[in-house]
Design an enzyme around this catalytic site. Sequence first.
Site, short mmCIF file in Angstrom:
data_model
loop_
_atom_site.label_atom_id
_atom_site.label_comp_id
_atom_site.label_asym_id
_atom_site.label_seq_id
_atom_site.Cartn_x
_atom_site.Cartn_y
_atom_site.Cartn_z
N HIS A 155 67.32 -15.74 -2.58
CA HIS A 155 68.66 -15.45 -2.09
C HIS A 155 68.92 -13.97 -2.24
CE1 HIS A 155 73.27 -16.53 -2.27
NE2 HIS A 155 72.99 -15.60 -1.36
N GLU A 191 67.69 -17.31 1.73
CA GLU A 191 69.09 -17.68 1.65
C GLU A 191 69.93 -16.43 1.80
OE1 GLU A 191 68.97 -21.61 -1.24
OE2 GLU A 191 69.56 -19.68 -2.10
N HIS A 199 70.72 -27.84 -5.17
CA HIS A 199 71.76 -27.26 -6.02
C HIS A 199 72.03 -28.17 -7.21
CE1 HIS A 199 74.49 -23.98 -6.78
NE2 HIS A 199 75.36 -24.85 -7.25
#
Length: 235
Positions: A42, A69, A189
């Site tokens: 990310h 991400e 997540h």
Amino acid sequence: MRLAVNIDHIATLRNARNEHNPDPVEAALLAEKSGAVGIVCHLREDRRHIRDHDLAALRKAVTTKLDLEMAMTDEMGAIAVATMPELITLVPEKREELTTEGGFAIERHFNRLVDFLEPIKGAGIEISLFIEAEQRAIDLAEKAGADLVELHTGAYALKTGEEQAIELKKIRQAAVYAKSLGLRVVAGHGLNYENIAPFRDIEEIEEVSIGHALIARAAFVGIPAAVREMLDIIN
């Protein structure tokens, strides 16, 4: 079920001392060799963990699949096209958050989203949207041209007992619905070694993305063992 490994927190540890080690690329290669089918990173706007040079190095080194991400900003769109990961996953982003707190607000940003995705899709990069396990979000993801959706499992991870079972049912129903629309489905997540097992029974979910729990385990047993332990559970 396949495993993609998020290596952001290798960079978090490195950045704590502003040094060169541990190296996210080395972690990615170890994860790949141990059975991960993809590497997730990310690149946040504040660059709190993965940084631009990490992304460039990962692009050169990763031989499975690189999943970038990112937030829906012009800067990130340009970086995606320049870097050419196999996949980008759009996530919401707040500077004050410790980690991504929910799914992408696809309905609120739909018109902007369609325009934003056009050059990325045109470059041949697959599109994933990190969304809540809700039918409306799935419908809009398909309409926007996503190739796959990543179902947000944070609420499931935070609950226990009957409440967790309810969240799992929502995720299962969402996965079945997304698959019926022709979308591929992944999940992530908050998933860890203790709560991942029920996902083996949701055949529509082809892959899970795990970062913090796996890197935390790797601090004690090493990345190869941490990856193999997770693969043993999900398979």
